[in-house]
Design an enzyme around this catalytic site. Structure first.
Site, short mmCIF file in Angstrom:
data_model
loop_
_atom_site.label_atom_id
_atom_site.label_comp_id
_atom_site.label_asym_id
_atom_site.label_seq_id
_atom_site.Cartn_x
_atom_site.Cartn_y
_atom_site.Cartn_z
N ASP A 284 -21.27 22.43 74.51
CA ASP A 284 -21.42 21.20 73.74
C ASP A 284 -20.96 21.44 72.31
O ASP A 284 -20.69 22.59 71.92
CB ASP A 284 -22.88 20.72 73.76
CG ASP A 284 -23.00 19.20 73.65
OD1 ASP A 284 -21.97 18.55 73.39
OD2 ASP A 284 -24.12 18.68 73.81
N ARG B 15 -21.70 11.88 63.78
CA ARG B 15 -22.32 11.14 64.88
C ARG B 15 -22.39 9.64 64.62
O ARG B 15 -22.63 8.86 65.53
CB ARG B 15 -23.72 11.71 65.16
CG ARG B 15 -23.69 13.06 65.85
CD ARG B 15 -25.05 13.71 65.92
NE ARG B 15 -25.47 14.24 64.63
CZ ARG B 15 -26.61 14.89 64.42
NH1 ARG B 15 -27.44 15.08 65.43
NH2 ARG B 15 -26.91 15.35 63.22
N GLN B 16 -22.17 9.24 63.36
CA GLN B 16 -22.14 7.82 63.02
C GLN B 16 -20.68 7.36 62.98
O GLN B 16 -20.16 6.98 61.94
CB GLN B 16 -22.84 7.58 61.69
CG GLN B 16 -24.30 7.99 61.69
CD GLN B 16 -24.99 7.66 60.38
OE1 GLN B 16 -24.91 6.54 59.88
NE2 GLN B 16 -25.65 8.66 59.80
N LYS C 137 -26.95 11.72 81.94
CA LYS C 137 -28.26 11.45 81.34
C LYS C 137 -28.28 10.05 80.75
O LYS C 137 -27.24 9.48 80.42
CB LYS C 137 -28.58 12.48 80.25
CG LYS C 137 -27.83 12.28 78.95
CD LYS C 137 -28.32 13.26 77.90
CE LYS C 137 -27.81 12.92 76.52
NZ LYS C 137 -26.36 12.91 76.37
N HIS D 235 -17.25 15.68 66.40
CA HIS D 235 -18.10 15.10 67.44
C HIS D 235 -17.32 14.12 68.32
O HIS D 235 -17.54 14.04 69.52
CB HIS D 235 -19.28 14.39 66.78
CG HIS D 235 -20.26 13.84 67.76
ND1 HIS D 235 -20.94 14.62 68.68
CD2 HIS D 235 -20.68 12.56 68.00
CE1 HIS D 235 -21.73 13.86 69.42
NE2 HIS D 235 -21.58 12.61 69.04
#
Length: 310
Positions: free
Chosen positions: A216, A93-94, A190, A127
């Site tokens: 997801d 995620r980074q 969102k 991701h």
């Protein structure tokens, strides 16, 4: 070839080896009294094609260090080719600078794995796809879509099924599932005000009277999934389920899922289940062992991996 496992997800490694009618390579991955990682491989690996299975899930740093030290041990043991099989790639995620003076940790981890001695990496549902470009060695990014598709077909039948992407970034993944099961697609827009907190803003698509299946790659705090499930029910959906590849489920995520309108959350065994996950009434596991094993077999035999997903 040989299959070796560290400590993060040994049940998955054993299932992969069993599918291939093999035994795991004998090795010890343990700690000194100060928690320093020590690895000792008890079989000859010289000239062998070795596949090292290790998810970098919680505790992420310990499991990453186990992976790196074991890669170094295999390299110094003169293995012909070392493939790091990382079902869950931590730090994914980074993958970009989200703010000034922040790191791109996914690139750092890619460099560490390469420097430690990996010749190839196999992972599952990264991701973000651009992480493949962080590696200067071959990387096979597998997809859980075939596993999810088979499970959805077994449990959800009818024209009222609709696939939903819980955010705009996951549309490609959700569309792939929708196309496989010949279902309609909806998208949830969102706005995330800060890390770990999400607010559902709008639903793109008519979900009234539909059984919604969200798709997801990662569920961590489960805030996004639970908020999205509530929004879908308010918009007229008859039921909401979710299929997520990596069930991180940290903190109070399990309690949040069990208290939510989610009829069912289906996750893979890329991350071993905690006791809380096992006891949750609406969380179910599907295994990726056959998919990973088939990919390993094909890589070892220099055959196509992408054809698995045609």
């Amino acid at each position: 070839m040989k299959i070796l496992a560290c400590n993060s997800n040994r049940p998955l490694a054993e299932a992969i080896a069993e599918y291939l009618n093999m035994s795991l390579t004998k090795a010890v991955v343990r700690r000194f009294s100060d928690m320093e990682v020590f690895v000792e491989i008890h079989e000859n690996v010289r000239g062998e094609d070795v596949f090292l299975v290790q998810s970098t899930c919680f505790p992420a740093n310990d499991n990453l260090m186990e992976l790196l030290v074991t890669l170094d041990a295999l390299r110094r043991g003169s293995a012909r080719r070392i493939t790091a099989v990382v079902p869950y790639f931590g730090y994914a995620r980074q993958d970009r600078k989200s703010s000034p003076r922040s790191p791109i940790s996914a690139k750092l981890v890619a460099n560490l794995i390469t420097t430690a001695g990996a010749d190839r990496v196999v992972t599952l549902d990264l991701h973000s796809g651009q992480i493949q470009g962080f590696f200067d060695i071959p990387l096979d990014n597998l997809y859980a879509a075939p596993v999810f598709t088979n499970d959805i077909r077994a449990h959800y039948v009818g024209d009222d099924v609709m696939v939903v992407s819980p955010d705009v970034g996951g549309v490609v993944r959700a569309r792939a599932i929708a196309r496989r099961i010949d279902a309609d697609l909806a998208i949830i827009d969102k706005r995330r005000e800060k890390a770990g907190v999400s607010e559902v803003m709008n639903i793109i698509g008519d979900v009234r009277g539909r059984r919604c299946i969200m798709v997801d790659d990662i569920v961590d705090s489960a805030g996004t999934l639970c908020n999205a499930a509530e929004a879908l029910i308010k918009a007229g959906a008859t039921s909401v389920s979710a299929y997520v590849t990596h069930g991180v489920l940290s903190g109070g995520a399990v309690a949040r899922v069990t208290a939510s309108p989610l009829e069912e959350l289906v996750i893979t065994d890329s991350i071993p289940a905690t006791e809380a996950v096992k006891l949750a009434h609406n969380i179910r596991h599907v295994t990726i062992a056959p998919l990973m094993a088939e990919s390993i077999q094909r890589i070892s035999e220099e055959r196509s991996v992408s054809s698995l997903f045609d």
